[in-house]
Design a protein around this motif. Sequence first.
Motif, PDB file in Angstrom:
ATOM      1  N   GLN A   1     -17.021  -1.741 -17.232  1.00 46.91           N
ATOM      2  CA  GLN A   1     -17.823  -1.388 -18.406  1.00 46.91           C
ATOM      3  C   GLN A   1     -19.008  -2.331 -18.557  1.00 46.91           C
ATOM      4  O   GLN A   1     -20.126  -1.910 -18.864  1.00 46.91           O
ATOM      5  CB  GLN A   1     -16.953  -1.431 -19.667  1.00 46.91           C
ATOM      6  N   ILE A   2     -18.763  -3.621 -18.335  1.00 42.17           N
ATOM      7  CA  ILE A   2     -19.833  -4.617 -18.458  1.00 42.17           C
ATOM      8  C   ILE A   2     -20.902  -4.387 -17.393  1.00 42.17           C
ATOM      9  O   ILE A   2     -22.102  -4.360 -17.684  1.00 42.17           O
ATOM     10  CB  ILE A   2     -19.259  -6.044 -18.330  1.00 42.17           C
ATOM     11  N   ALA A   3     -20.464  -4.203 -16.146  1.00 40.03           N
ATOM     12  CA  ALA A   3     -21.402  -4.028 -15.035  1.00 40.03           C
ATOM     13  C   ALA A   3     -22.230  -2.762 -15.198  1.00 40.03           C
ATOM     14  O   ALA A   3     -23.463  -2.778 -15.086  1.00 40.03           O
ATOM     15  CB  ALA A   3     -20.634  -3.988 -13.713  1.00 40.03           C
ATOM     16  N   ASN A   4     -21.546  -1.647 -15.469  1.00 36.09           N
ATOM     17  CA  ASN A   4     -22.251  -0.373 -15.608  1.00 36.09           C
ATOM     18  C   ASN A   4     -23.109  -0.337 -16.865  1.00 36.09           C
ATOM     19  O   ASN A   4     -24.225   0.191 -16.855  1.00 36.09           O
ATOM     20  CB  ASN A   4     -21.247   0.786 -15.633  1.00 36.09           C
ATOM     21  N   GLY A   5     -22.588  -0.905 -17.947  1.00 34.60           N
ATOM     22  CA  GLY A   5     -23.344  -0.929 -19.193  1.00 34.60           C
ATOM     23  C   GLY A   5     -24.610  -1.750 -19.074  1.00 34.60           C
ATOM     24  O   GLY A   5     -25.662  -1.385 -19.607  1.00 34.60           O
ATOM     25  N   THR A   6     -24.519  -2.867 -18.344  1.00 34.81           N
ATOM     26  CA  THR A   6     -25.693  -3.726 -18.156  1.00 34.81           C
ATOM     27  C   THR A   6     -26.789  -2.996 -17.393  1.00 34.81           C
ATOM     28  O   THR A   6     -27.945  -2.938 -17.827  1.00 34.81           O
ATOM     29  CB  THR A   6     -25.300  -5.010 -17.401  1.00 34.81           C
ATOM     30  N   LEU A   7     -26.438  -2.428 -16.242  1.00 39.11           N
ATOM     31  CA  LEU A   7     -27.446  -1.728 -15.444  1.00 39.11           C
ATOM     32  C   LEU A   7     -27.978  -0.501 -16.172  1.00 39.11           C
ATOM     33  O   LEU A   7     -29.170  -0.186 -16.094  1.00 39.11           O
ATOM     34  CB  LEU A   7     -26.864  -1.324 -14.091  1.00 39.11           C
TER      35      LEU A   7
ATOM     36  N   TYR B   1     -28.258  -8.534 -21.335  1.00 39.93           N
ATOM     37  CA  TYR B   1     -27.378  -7.375 -21.446  1.00 39.93           C
ATOM     38  C   TYR B   1     -25.965  -7.672 -20.953  1.00 39.93           C
ATOM     39  O   TYR B   1     -24.997  -7.082 -21.446  1.00 39.93           O
ATOM     40  CB  TYR B   1     -27.966  -6.177 -20.699  1.00 39.93           C
ATOM     41  N   LEU B   2     -25.821  -8.573 -19.991  1.00 41.85           N
ATOM     42  CA  LEU B   2     -24.477  -8.972 -19.570  1.00 41.85           C
ATOM     43  C   LEU B   2     -23.714  -9.580 -20.743  1.00 41.85           C
ATOM     44  O   LEU B   2     -22.551  -9.249 -20.991  1.00 41.85           O
ATOM     45  CB  LEU B   2     -24.558  -9.984 -18.422  1.00 41.85           C
ATOM     46  N   GLU B   3     -24.371 -10.466 -21.468  1.00 42.10           N
ATOM     47  CA  GLU B   3     -23.721 -11.102 -22.614  1.00 42.10           C
ATOM     48  C   GLU B   3     -23.423 -10.085 -23.712  1.00 42.10           C
ATOM     49  O   GLU B   3     -22.363 -10.112 -24.339  1.00 42.10           O
ATOM     50  CB  GLU B   3     -24.609 -12.223 -23.158  1.00 42.10           C
ATOM     51  N   ARG B   4     -24.361  -9.168 -23.935  1.00 42.39           N
ATOM     52  CA  ARG B   4     -24.170  -8.171 -24.986  1.00 42.39           C
ATOM     53  C   ARG B   4     -23.043  -7.204 -24.639  1.00 42.39           C
ATOM     54  O   ARG B   4     -22.208  -6.868 -25.485  1.00 42.39           O
ATOM     55  CB  ARG B   4     -25.470  -7.396 -25.222  1.00 42.39           C
ATOM     56  N   GLU B   5     -23.018  -6.763 -23.375  1.00 39.11           N
ATOM     57  CA  GLU B   5     -21.961  -5.849 -22.951  1.00 39.11           C
ATOM     58  C   GLU B   5     -20.601  -6.535 -22.967  1.00 39.11           C
ATOM     59  O   GLU B   5     -19.589  -5.918 -23.307  1.00 39.11           O
ATOM     60  CB  GLU B   5     -22.263  -5.312 -21.548  1.00 39.11           C
TER      61      GLU B   5
END
Length: 259
Positions: free
Chosen positions: A34-40, A175-179
Amino acid sequence: MGHERIGFLPRTKHWKAIIDQLAEFDDNNESLAQIANGTLSNVKKTYGSMPYDESVIKALKYLVTLSVSAKKENQIDFLKEHGYVVDENLSLFSLVRSAKSLITTENGSLEFNKIVRDAILQTITAYERNNRDDQLSLFREQPSSVWSKIGSGAVFCELARSFFAAFTDRYLKYYLEREAASSINDYRSIEVFSKKLSEQAEAISHHAFETSKIMQSFAAGWYNKYAKDSIPSTKEIIDFLRVSFGKMREELRREADEL
């Protein structure tokens, strides 16, 4: 425009490898995905609107104007006519001050404006540091020759790539931190993730720099066509940003497909 065609770029450390390193924060692979996909996903979405953002347009215009000024008979006067608050030595301190006064926003996000402005400050600071013979100083006693030699497509593409890399670097980390904050449920795991993110900061910065290479040769060709003798129009600047962010957005799409 005759610029070099660059395909998808090999990297020392792919986005997937960076994410795999971050995986040690938790055994929950679903959260990591979720973090990886959400960031990109967020970065790609942001890049779609970037060409029309007030702060980004002003940042690119700042770099173009600075570059064009090097070809003018009186560089200092030319910059002052275009709103720069520079001293007679064209010191780094005065260029930083000018960036802060010129790269502003009326209706946009102040947080986003700071990311853009900080990327420009990193760009000009790194360029002077890398092209000075003596030790970097914000306050100079003698005029600098560094900024009088930047009026070429080759130098502009170097500055543009540096800006896009610094911007992408900041946005990926943001975005990594936000996700992570929205995907991780307990405070301890967030702390561990933040620590792992700090450890991967250099890899993320390198990833951003390599990704930005895809627009470098285009930047040189665009400059030689539209900024050889004068500052490009806002429309021409937006067109440059649209193509450049489009190239980087496609590269990030490929990264997402590899996850």
